[in-house]
Structure formats: C-alpha cells, structure tokens
Write a protein that holds these residues in place. Structure first.
Motif, PDB file in Angstrom:
ATOM      1  N   ALA A  90       0.829  -1.209   0.000  1.00 29.97           N
ATOM      2  CA  ALA A  90       0.000   0.000   0.000  1.00 29.97           C
ATOM      3  C   ALA A  90       0.859   1.252   0.000  1.00 29.97           C
ATOM      4  CB  ALA A  90      -0.934  -0.012   1.220  1.00 29.97           C
ATOM      5  N   ALA A  93       2.697   1.652  -3.518  1.00 27.37           N
ATOM      6  CA  ALA A  93       1.833   2.192  -4.571  1.00 27.37           C
ATOM      7  C   ALA A  93       1.922   3.708  -4.647  1.00 27.37           C
ATOM      8  CB  ALA A  93       0.389   1.753  -4.344  1.00 27.37           C
ATOM      9  N   ASP A 174      -8.994  -5.786  -1.733  1.00 28.88           N
ATOM     10  CA  ASP A 174      -8.738  -4.340  -1.665  1.00 28.88           C
ATOM     11  C   ASP A 174      -7.338  -4.015  -2.172  1.00 28.88           C
ATOM     12  OD1 ASP A 174     -11.247  -3.866  -0.658  1.00 28.88           O
ATOM     13  OD2 ASP A 174     -10.593  -3.887   1.446  1.00 28.88           O
ATOM     14  N   LEU A 175      -6.362  -4.857  -1.869  1.00 29.83           N
ATOM     15  CA  LEU A 175      -5.010  -4.638  -2.380  1.00 29.83           C
ATOM     16  C   LEU A 175      -4.960  -4.744  -3.898  1.00 29.83           C
ATOM     17  CD1 LEU A 175      -2.785  -6.565   0.200  1.00 29.83           C
ATOM     18  CD2 LEU A 175      -2.866  -4.103  -0.166  1.00 29.83           C
ATOM     19  N   HIS A 177      -7.445  -4.044  -5.904  1.00 31.16           N
ATOM     20  CA  HIS A 177      -8.094  -2.839  -6.425  1.00 31.16           C
ATOM     21  C   HIS A 177      -7.223  -1.602  -6.235  1.00 31.16           C
ATOM     22  CE1 HIS A 177     -12.154  -3.815  -7.841  1.00 31.16           C
ATOM     23  NE2 HIS A 177     -12.091  -4.845  -7.010  1.00 31.16           N
ATOM     24  N   ARG A 178      -6.242  -1.679  -5.356  1.00 29.85           N
ATOM     25  CA  ARG A 178      -5.365  -0.520  -5.146  1.00 29.85           C
ATOM     26  C   ARG A 178      -4.547  -0.218  -6.387  1.00 29.85           C
ATOM     27  NH1 ARG A 178      -6.281   3.599  -1.940  1.00 29.85           N
ATOM     28  NH2 ARG A 178      -4.389   4.659  -1.250  1.00 29.85           N
ATOM     29  N   TRP A 181      -6.396   2.313  -8.360  1.00 30.35           N
ATOM     30  CA  TRP A 181      -6.234   3.656  -7.767  1.00 30.35           C
ATOM     31  C   TRP A 181      -4.896   4.254  -8.168  1.00 30.35           C
ATOM     32  CZ3 TRP A 181      -2.375   5.225  -4.409  1.00 30.35           C
ATOM     33  CH2 TRP A 181      -2.526   6.486  -3.843  1.00 30.35           C
ATOM     34  N   TYR A 246      -2.334  12.445  -1.779  1.00 26.39           N
ATOM     35  CA  TYR A 246      -2.121  11.024  -2.046  1.00 26.39           C
ATOM     36  C   TYR A 246      -1.501  10.325  -0.833  1.00 26.39           C
ATOM     37  CZ  TYR A 246      -3.068  12.168  -6.919  1.00 26.39           C
ATOM     38  OH  TYR A 246      -3.665  12.590  -8.076  1.00 26.39           O
ATOM     39  N   GLU A 249      -4.358   9.735   1.564  1.00 25.76           N
ATOM     40  CA  GLU A 249      -5.181   8.622   1.093  1.00 25.76           C
ATOM     41  C   GLU A 249      -4.477   7.285   1.316  1.00 25.76           C
ATOM     42  OE1 GLU A 249      -6.158   9.309  -2.953  1.00 25.76           O
ATOM     43  OE2 GLU A 249      -7.394  11.083  -2.551  1.00 25.76           O
ATOM     44  N   THR A 250      -3.158   7.262   1.183  1.00 25.53           N
ATOM     45  CA  THR A 250      -2.414   6.021   1.402  1.00 25.53           C
ATOM     46  C   THR A 250      -2.488   5.584   2.856  1.00 25.53           C
ATOM     47  OG1 THR A 250      -0.883   6.535  -0.405  1.00 25.53           O
ATOM     48  CG2 THR A 250      -0.153   4.932   1.231  1.00 25.53           C
ATOM     49  N   PHE A 253      -5.895   4.314   3.614  1.00 25.55           N
ATOM     50  CA  PHE A 253      -6.090   2.964   3.080  1.00 25.55           C
ATOM     51  C   PHE A 253      -5.400   1.920   3.946  1.00 25.55           C
ATOM     52  CE2 PHE A 253      -4.492  -0.526   0.404  1.00 25.55           C
ATOM     53  CZ  PHE A 253      -5.714  -1.048  -0.021  1.00 25.55           C
ATOM     54  N   LEU A 257      -7.312  -1.041   5.606  1.00 29.52           N
ATOM     55  CA  LEU A 257      -6.911  -2.422   5.375  1.00 29.52           C
ATOM     56  C   LEU A 257      -6.865  -3.218   6.676  1.00 29.52           C
ATOM     57  CD1 LEU A 257      -6.046  -4.050   2.837  1.00 29.52           C
ATOM     58  CD2 LEU A 257      -3.688  -3.603   3.482  1.00 29.52           C
TER      59      LEU A 257
END
Length: 261
Positions: A90, A93, A174-175, A177-178, A181, A246, A249-250, A253, A257
C-alpha cells in the motif's frame, strides 16, 4: 536438561512474542520504499527489524499459545508475512504512482528515450520519473512520513492481533483494487501536462496540413519538448498539495486495510 521454571509453554510464548512480530515487521521493511530498496542492504533491514521487534514486543497484545512446529504456527506465520507485505505494498503504490505519472509525461513530450538506471529498483526509467521519485522521497522524509508509516504499522498489532485471522479475502481484494487507484491517480496527475503537449502536437499537425513543405520533425519535436518542460515547471507549483493528498489517502487505506473505520 531444561530447568523446571523454563517450561515448554513458556519457551513457546517467548518465541511467539518475538518471532511473529519479527516476521510481520521484516516483511514490511523488505517491501516499503526508502528502506526496502536495493540501496539498503538486507542485513541493515534485518537488523532494524530485530531492533524494532525488541522495542515493540512488550507493547503488543498476548500471542496465541500454539506449538512452535504445528500447522497453526505455520498459518500464523504466513498471515504475519501477508499483513506486512500488504501494508508495505500500500505504501509502495504511492511511489509507483509518481513513477507512472512521470513516464506518461515523458513519453508524451518526447523524453521517453532519455532514461537512466533507477538504483532503488534496478530498472531503467525515464529521467522525469526518477526526478519525481527523488522529489517525493525527500518530501516524505522531510514531512516525517516514515514515522507516520511506522506508527500506522504498529497500530496493526492492536487492530489485527497475532492469530489465525489476517487480511482475509476482503483485504487481498482491496489490495488488488489498489492498483487501479494507482493508475487513475497517475493519470490525473499527468493529465494537465499530457493534454498541453497533445494540443501542441495537434497544432503542428494542422500547420503541417496547411503547409506540407514544413518539416514537422525538425520543428515540432524541439518546440513540443520545450513546451512540455514549461508545463512540468508550472505543475510543480501544485506538486506538494497533490503529494499530501495522495499520502493521506495512502495512510487512510492502510488503516482501512486493518479494519479501522
């Protein structure tokens, strides 16, 4: 002989109290940027993981009492590795977002051929992507982002205690789908410069259609390159707000998670 006060259950508890947090922490340090790159030797990362494990072991909740070589112990170990790698991915990314944005801009403006070796990942990347990587690394360290990352990671021991349950199917999904993003955010970051250079290319296409004798390759390429550099210079004025957004948001997330609202 083992002394009476050192029973097998006590030794198993000591091993679980330190070994399982070490697996989660070492997996996290092997993946995250800055610390998990090829520039940092594996011995240094392992030593840092051991030091941090000794510091945080007394603070984490009680670990489950299982046999050291049982199937449950193997499942718990794999869960700790998955949690550490997931949280590290995460955070990775966030870096790859700016690398992809730099590659998009460089390809559009004609700087795609100007590549250099990225010492952190060991691959060739455009110079603009490397400039973005260095910029966000310095900003991340200057804003104490590494301390926040470790704070969020240590919170995982309370939100997701050491046990049979880990990320689960929802966390892995979810990972996955990251990644979307990451690409969407990179496109939004690079879209102004890409659109500006694209308009310049369309203008030269119209000019070439109106005056076919004009050499578009000799005139359009340097002007498009100069205009692309100007667009990058203009976009740097809003670079810090985008990075803060960003990064926030990280971290959100990473908490999401772990199951936090």
């Amino acid at each position: 002989m083992v002394p009476a006060e050192l029973s097998a259950d006590l030794i198993s508890q000591w091993v679980g109290q330190h070994l399982w947090p070490l697996f989660r922490l070492a997996s996290f340090l092997m993946v995250i940027p800055v610390f998990g790159t090829q520039l940092v030797p594996a011995r240094v990362r392992l030593g840092l993981a051991l030091l941090m494990t000794v510091l945080i072991a007394p603070l984490i909740p009680e670990v489950p009492q299982v046999e050291a070589f049982s199937a449950d112990a193997v499942v718990i170990t794999l869960q700790q590795i998955l949690i550490g790698v997931g949280l590290g991915f995460a955070l990775t990314a966030l870096w790859q977002l700016f690398v992809i944005a730099g590659q998009m801009i460089a390809m559009q403006m004609g700087l795609g051929f100007a590549s250099m070796m990225d010492p952190a990942n060991g691959v060739n990347v455009p110079v603009l992507a490397q400039i973005y990587t260095i910029t966000i690394t310095l900003l991340f360290l200057a804003m104490n982002g590494h301390l926040v990352a470790f704070e969020v990671f240590i919170e995982s021991f309370y939100i997701m205690p050491i046990g049979m349950e880990g990320l689960g199917q929802a966390g892995v999904w979810d990972l996955a789908h990251r990644i979307s993003w990451m690409f969407v955010s990179a496109i939004l970051l690079a879209l102004p410069a890409v659109a500006a250079v694209f308009i310049v290319n369309i203008s030269f296409g119209v000019m070439t259609r109106a005056a076919p004798q004009m050499n578009i390759f000799a005139l359009g390429f340097p002007i498009g390159l100069i205009f692309g550099l100007f667009a990058i210079w203009v976009l740097h004025a809003n670079f810090l707000p985008h990075f803060e957004q960003y990064t926030r948001e990280t971290f959100d997330f990473m908490r999401q998670l772990q199951g936090q609202p």
